[in-house]
Design a protein around this motif. Structure first.
Motif, PDB file in Angstrom:
ATOM      1  N   GLY A 269       0.803  -1.210   0.000  1.00  0.00           N
ATOM      2  CA  GLY A 269       0.000   0.000   0.000  1.00  0.00           C
ATOM      3  C   GLY A 269       0.836   1.259   0.000  1.00  0.00           C
ATOM      4  N   LEU A 270       0.423   2.254  -0.786  1.00  0.00           N
ATOM      5  CA  LEU A 270       1.013   3.588  -0.770  1.00  0.00           C
ATOM      6  C   LEU A 270      -0.037   4.525  -0.195  1.00  0.00           C
ATOM      7  N   LEU A 271       0.183   4.959   1.057  1.00  0.00           N
ATOM      8  CA  LEU A 271      -0.800   5.746   1.774  1.00  0.00           C
ATOM      9  C   LEU A 271      -0.406   7.216   1.767  1.00  0.00           C
ATOM     10  N   ALA A 272      -1.197   8.026   2.451  1.00  0.00           N
ATOM     11  CA  ALA A 272      -0.905   9.456   2.546  1.00  0.00           C
ATOM     12  C   ALA A 272       0.346   9.686   3.387  1.00  0.00           C
ATOM     13  N   SER A 273       0.930  10.892   3.253  1.00  0.00           N
ATOM     14  CA  SER A 273       2.105  11.321   4.038  1.00  0.00           C
ATOM     15  C   SER A 273       3.289  10.385   3.854  1.00  0.00           C
ATOM     16  N   ASN A 274       3.461   9.828   2.640  1.00  0.00           N
ATOM     17  CA  ASN A 274       4.604   8.995   2.295  1.00  0.00           C
ATOM     18  C   ASN A 274       4.606   7.657   3.035  1.00  0.00           C
ATOM     19  N   ALA A 275       3.490   7.268   3.631  1.00  0.00           N
ATOM     20  CA  ALA A 275       3.427   6.013   4.378  1.00  0.00           C
ATOM     21  C   ALA A 275       3.314   4.841   3.419  1.00  0.00           C
ATOM     22  N   ARG A 276       3.955   3.710   3.804  1.00  0.00           N
ATOM     23  CA  ARG A 276       3.938   2.496   3.000  1.00  0.00           C
ATOM     24  C   ARG A 276       3.536   1.322   3.880  1.00  0.00           C
ATOM     25  N   LEU A 277       2.837   0.386   3.262  1.00  0.00           N
ATOM     26  CA  LEU A 277       2.338  -0.763   3.999  1.00  0.00           C
ATOM     27  C   LEU A 277       2.458  -1.996   3.123  1.00  0.00           C
TER      28      LEU A 277
ATOM     29  N   VAL B 130     -13.422  -1.439   6.318  1.00  0.00           N
ATOM     30  CA  VAL B 130     -12.512  -2.101   7.251  1.00  0.00           C
ATOM     31  C   VAL B 130     -11.674  -3.111   6.488  1.00  0.00           C
ATOM     32  N   THR B 131     -10.372  -3.014   6.648  1.00  0.00           N
ATOM     33  CA  THR B 131      -9.450  -3.931   5.997  1.00  0.00           C
ATOM     34  C   THR B 131      -8.597  -4.610   7.061  1.00  0.00           C
ATOM     35  N   ASP B 132      -8.667  -5.949   7.100  1.00  0.00           N
ATOM     36  CA  ASP B 132      -7.843  -6.744   8.014  1.00  0.00           C
ATOM     37  C   ASP B 132      -6.662  -7.302   7.244  1.00  0.00           C
ATOM     38  N   LEU B 133      -5.464  -7.123   7.815  1.00  0.00           N
ATOM     39  CA  LEU B 133      -4.240  -7.546   7.150  1.00  0.00           C
ATOM     40  C   LEU B 133      -3.492  -8.536   8.024  1.00  0.00           C
ATOM     41  N   ALA B 134      -2.772  -9.449   7.378  1.00  0.00           N
ATOM     42  CA  ALA B 134      -1.989 -10.454   8.088  1.00  0.00           C
ATOM     43  C   ALA B 134      -0.508 -10.262   7.778  1.00  0.00           C
ATOM     44  N   ARG B 135       0.311 -10.432   8.832  1.00  0.00           N
ATOM     45  CA  ARG B 135       1.768 -10.281   8.718  1.00  0.00           C
ATOM     46  C   ARG B 135       2.111  -8.965   8.007  1.00  0.00           C
ATOM     47  N   VAL B 136       1.954  -7.888   8.783  1.00  0.00           N
ATOM     48  CA  VAL B 136       1.986  -6.522   8.261  1.00  0.00           C
ATOM     49  C   VAL B 136       3.328  -5.859   8.557  1.00  0.00           C
ATOM     50  N   VAL B 137       3.782  -5.040   7.629  1.00  0.00           N
ATOM     51  CA  VAL B 137       4.929  -4.162   7.835  1.00  0.00           C
ATOM     52  C   VAL B 137       4.510  -2.760   7.415  1.00  0.00           C
ATOM     53  N   TYR B 138       4.764  -1.761   8.295  1.00  0.00           N
ATOM     54  CA  TYR B 138       4.337  -0.374   8.031  1.00  0.00           C
ATOM     55  C   TYR B 138       5.508   0.555   8.285  1.00  0.00           C
ATOM     56  N   SER B 139       5.696   1.556   7.414  1.00  0.00           N
ATOM     57  CA  SER B 139       6.753   2.551   7.602  1.00  0.00           C
ATOM     58  C   SER B 139       6.457   3.739   6.701  1.00  0.00           C
ATOM     59  N   SER B 140       7.029   4.885   7.064  1.00  0.00           N
ATOM     60  CA  SER B 140       6.957   6.065   6.199  1.00  0.00           C
ATOM     61  C   SER B 140       8.334   6.440   5.667  1.00  0.00           C
ATOM     62  N   CYS B 141       9.302   5.515   5.755  1.00  0.00           N
ATOM     63  CA  CYS B 141      10.665   5.773   5.305  1.00  0.00           C
ATOM     64  C   CYS B 141      10.832   5.358   3.849  1.00  0.00           C
TER      65      CYS B 141
ATOM     66  N   ASP C 206      14.667  13.322   8.749  1.00  0.00           N
ATOM     67  CA  ASP C 206      14.519  12.941   7.357  1.00  0.00           C
ATOM     68  C   ASP C 206      13.040  12.784   7.052  1.00  0.00           C
ATOM     69  N   GLU C 207      12.706  12.080   5.986  1.00  0.00           N
ATOM     70  CA  GLU C 207      11.312  12.006   5.562  1.00  0.00           C
ATOM     71  C   GLU C 207      10.428  11.225   6.532  1.00  0.00           C
ATOM     72  N   CYS C 208      11.020  10.440   7.441  1.00  0.00           N
ATOM     73  CA  CYS C 208      10.200   9.582   8.295  1.00  0.00           C
ATOM     74  C   CYS C 208      10.578   9.612   9.762  1.00  0.00           C
TER      75      CYS C 208
ATOM     76  N   LEU D 299       8.479   9.246  15.145  1.00  0.00           N
ATOM     77  CA  LEU D 299       8.210   8.387  13.999  1.00  0.00           C
ATOM     78  C   LEU D 299       7.061   9.031  13.236  1.00  0.00           C
ATOM     79  N   LYS D 300       7.356   9.653  12.127  1.00  0.00           N
ATOM     80  CA  LYS D 300       6.349  10.410  11.401  1.00  0.00           C
ATOM     81  C   LYS D 300       5.207   9.495  10.966  1.00  0.00           C
ATOM     82  N   THR D 301       3.992  10.006  11.116  1.00  0.00           N
ATOM     83  CA  THR D 301       2.700   9.334  10.890  1.00  0.00           C
ATOM     84  C   THR D 301       2.339   8.391  12.020  1.00  0.00           C
ATOM     85  N   VAL D 302       3.244   8.181  13.009  1.00  0.00           N
ATOM     86  CA  VAL D 302       2.940   7.286  14.133  1.00  0.00           C
ATOM     87  C   VAL D 302       2.857   8.053  15.434  1.00  0.00           C
TER      88      VAL D 302
END
Length: 700
Positions: free
Chosen positions: A95-103, A115-126, A654-656, A689-692
């Motif tokens: 996923g490419l979310l707002a504020s440079n966030a990635r999932l 509502v979206t349920d996700l399994a084995r998730v990784v999230y970052s804005s870097c 930096d960006e994140c 941690l930006k966006t967090v």
């Protein structure tokens, strides 16, 4: 092409493609090649798209991109859509979310379109490393399960860990934060923890409440090892015509000079009434300075409560009426001598330029001061000022000035001579004063060829008016703080207020010189003094104006290049040349860095300080690279032979990610000097941690 969908009433699914096949037996449509399908505000792109018209199930494979109505984009290996693309089963989601966030997740299931349920998730804005995209980002949040709720605009994690450089450092069974595209959302904010000498170890946990589109509140609970918990809150609201902000707290304090329950309230508001008028207020009260300092609400010496009404009429007119109530928090302040101002008014108007080129200004002011002991004063005053500049035939500049004052008032309880009045008695007082001046300047300009140009400008001003005497029988509420420098050398009345007038006849003279360099740099200096016909006892000893001839005042500014500037001001004894005031600063600008140093020497100021002050300061900032910047600052008291304050900081951004650390150390002044700062040490760490969220550690 539009295809009917019996599973939903949201309208048909429309798509385009390079190739389309229709199987009548299975009633299935298959599209291949740059497929783009949409229904309402949802858009799907894929290499292949299959749509079963009987069941309303759509399947997309190959470079799948699902664009949500809010602009967020999800990438996947395979997507199965039902209910008009509202429900989905997704494999290999990115996923490419707002504020440079990635999932990214192994798989996901969306229900109800919200509502979206996700399994084995990784999230970052870097951002990923451009040389090695497989390298772990600076930080990422990894969780077993995550839920994205577009209605509540929140992301919730189960069994989550924060990794730095791929190494897990923090673990939590549950974690939640606002969605990157959420403008405002209620929830707990990042906590702050640390250690201070008043609280011991402490933890502050704030909760943010987004009440509506126009107001919000933050409620904070601070628990510590040495004190009972403290409860603080802030409230903000915007109106069509203004805004208000309220802050307050309640708690207790033990093992200090202010033991027991306490609290504070800081409130302010401002409202626009029409195109000319606005009104506002500020309420600031606290149980003690120790309470504010202990619970980290600041440590001011004086709190001011006020209400005001003011009007603006372009650059010509201004009016204000207000009241003020002061609360002195410093032990050196006498509460009984602190005035209550009710009311105070001021208005001025600048008349249009007349046919001669002159301009007339008129103002009026009034106030009432009340004290529990000492002087009560009511005063009304008005001042008219006329200024006419005239250019002579030889290039000289003549300026004619006239200034007239009328002051009247009533005084009760005169017992604070000479600062607030004379002890001779109470009653009405009134006086007036007029000053007239002729100011002459003659700038001489010559060319220095390839070295630029030079200016020499002598200036002489003659000021005359009735003598005023010592004026000690009149109260002095607004002219206590006085310093003679080059800035007020040519002022008609060097006192800033109206309770003291400068009378008699005097001559002010100065010589100004400047060298203007071709590169835009310059060297500029001025030296001057005043000579009066008779001494004026209104000026206290040490002011520089207590004698017929004043001290020498001057300034020097050197800026030969764009990266260097030095400015100095001085006041020298009229007879010995001894420095009574030295104030100099030097600043070097070097692209990524700046360095400044300063030196200050002042003699005791009448009614303000009781000791000579001599100190120097040094500070600088450096941008190490695109992400790092550091700064240092220090001030040293030469007279006391010890430091006054020191500060160092380092920031990475930096960006994140944001990392900030700051160290501040101040040394308490000798109590006899009534210093306005207290000693202490502050060590602050902040990780963002930006966006967090942000995490802070503070020690004092």
């Amino acid at each position: 092409m539009g295809l009917g969908n019996r599973a939903t009433d949201d309208g048909p699914v429309t798509f385009t493609a390079e190739e389309v096949e229709y199987d009548q037996t299975s009633n299935t449509v298959t599209a291949r090649g740059r497929v783009e399908a949409w229904q309402g505000d949802r858009v799907l792109r894929a290499d292949e798209f299959t749509y079963a018209r009987d069941t309303g199930v759509a399947t997309a494979t190959g470079n799948v991109a699902l664009i949500e109505p809010d602009g967020q984009t999800l990438f996947a290996d395979r997507v199965e859509l039902t209910d008009g693309m509202r429900d989905a089963a997704i494999e290999g989601i990115r996923g490419l979310l707002a504020s440079n966030a990635r999932l990214a997740a192994a798989g996901a299931r969306r229900t109800g379109g919200t509502v979206t349920d996700l399994a084995r998730v990784v999230y970052s804005s870097c951002d990923l490393c451009p040389e090695d995209p497989t390298r772990p980002p600076l930080w990422q949040l990894r969780a077993r399960i995550a839920t994205l709720d577009s209605t509540e605009q929140r992301v919730r994690y189960r069994d989550a860990a924060v990794e730095f450089g791929g190494v897990p450092l923090l673990y939590t069974p549950y974690f939640s934060h606002a969605s990157p595209d959420a403008p405002r959302a209620s929830g707990f904010l990042s906590p702050t923890f640390g250690q201070t000498r008043f609280l011991g170890g402490f933890l502050e946990l704030p909760y943010y409440w987004a009440i509506d589109d126009h107001s919000d509140a933050t409620i904070s609970l601070t628990a510590s090892t040495k004190q009972v918990p403290n409860l603080g809150a802030t409230y903000r609201r915007r109106f069509n015509s203004g805004e208000i902000a309220l802050e307050g707290s309640v708690g207790s304090l033990e093992n200090t000079d202010a033991d027991g329950y306490g609290g504070h309230i800081f409130a302010q508001g401002r409202f626009t009434l029409d195109e000319n008028w606005r009104t506002g207020f500020a309420v600031n009260r606290a149980s003690s300075r120790e309470y504010l300092q202990a619970w980290r609400y600041g440590a001011p010496r004086v709190l001011t409560t006020t209400a005001y009404l003011e009007g603006f009429w372009g650059p010509e007119g201004y009016a204000r009426v207000d009241s003020m109530l002061y609360q002195g928090l410093d032990a050196a302040n006498s509460t009984s001598l602190t005035p209550f101002v009710l009311p105070r008014g001021y208005a001025d108007y600048v008349f249009p330029t007349d046919s001669l080129g002159g301009r007339f200004t008129l103002d009026a002011s009034a106030f009432s001061l009340f004290r529990s002991s000492g002087t009560d004063t009511r005063r009304i005053a008005t001042r008219g000022n006329y200024e006419l500049p005239v250019m002579g035939d030889m290039g000289e500049i003549w300026t004619f000035r006239t200034q007239a004052d009328i002051v009247g008032g009533w005084v009760d309880g005169l017992a604070l001579a000479p600062t607030y009045g004379d002890a001779s008695g109470d009653g009405f007082y009134g006086r007036g004063h007029v000053r007239t001046a002729v100011d002459w300047r003659m700038p001489f300009l010559r060319s220095a060829g390839e070295y630029g140009s030079q200016i020499i400008e002598p200036r002489v001003q003659l000021v005359t008016g009735p003598a005023t005497g010592a004026q000690l029988r009149f109260p002095n509420e607004d002219s206590l703080d006085f310093e003679f420098t080059d800035a007020n050398l040519f002022s008609l009345n060097r006192f800033q207020g109206r309770d003291r007038f400068e009378g008699g006849t005097r001559v002010d003279a100065a010589l100004r010189g400047a060298w203007l360099f071709p590169n835009g740099g310059q060297l500029e200096g001025l030296a001057g003094r005043s000579l009066r016909m008779a001494t004026d006892e209104t000026f206290a000893d040490g002011s520089g104006l207590e004698n017929r001839s004043s001290d020498w005042v001057g300034r020097l500014r050197l800026a030969p290049v764009s990266w260097l500037e030095m400015v100095g001001r001085a006041r020298l004894d009229r007879e010995t040349g001894e420095g009574r005031l030295w104030d100099g600063t030097a600043t070097v600008f070097g692209g990524p860095f700046s360095l400044s140093g300063g030196y200050l020497l002042t003699n005791p100021a009448p009614n303000v300080t009781t000791r000579k002050r001599e100190e120097f300061s040094l500070g600088g900032t450096l941008r190490v690279n695109e992400n790092w910047r550091v700064g240092v600052f220090g001030r040293y008291d030469i007279g006391l032979d010890r430091p006054v304050a020191a500060q160092a900081s380092a920031t990475y951004e930096d960006e994140c990610f944001i990392f900030e650390t700051r160290f501040v150390r101040s040394w308490a002044e000798d109590p006899s000097t009534r210093a306005d700062y207290t000693g202490g040490t502050l060590l602050l760490f902040r990780i963002g941690l930006k966006t967090v969220g942000d995490f802070g550690l503070r020690a004092l």
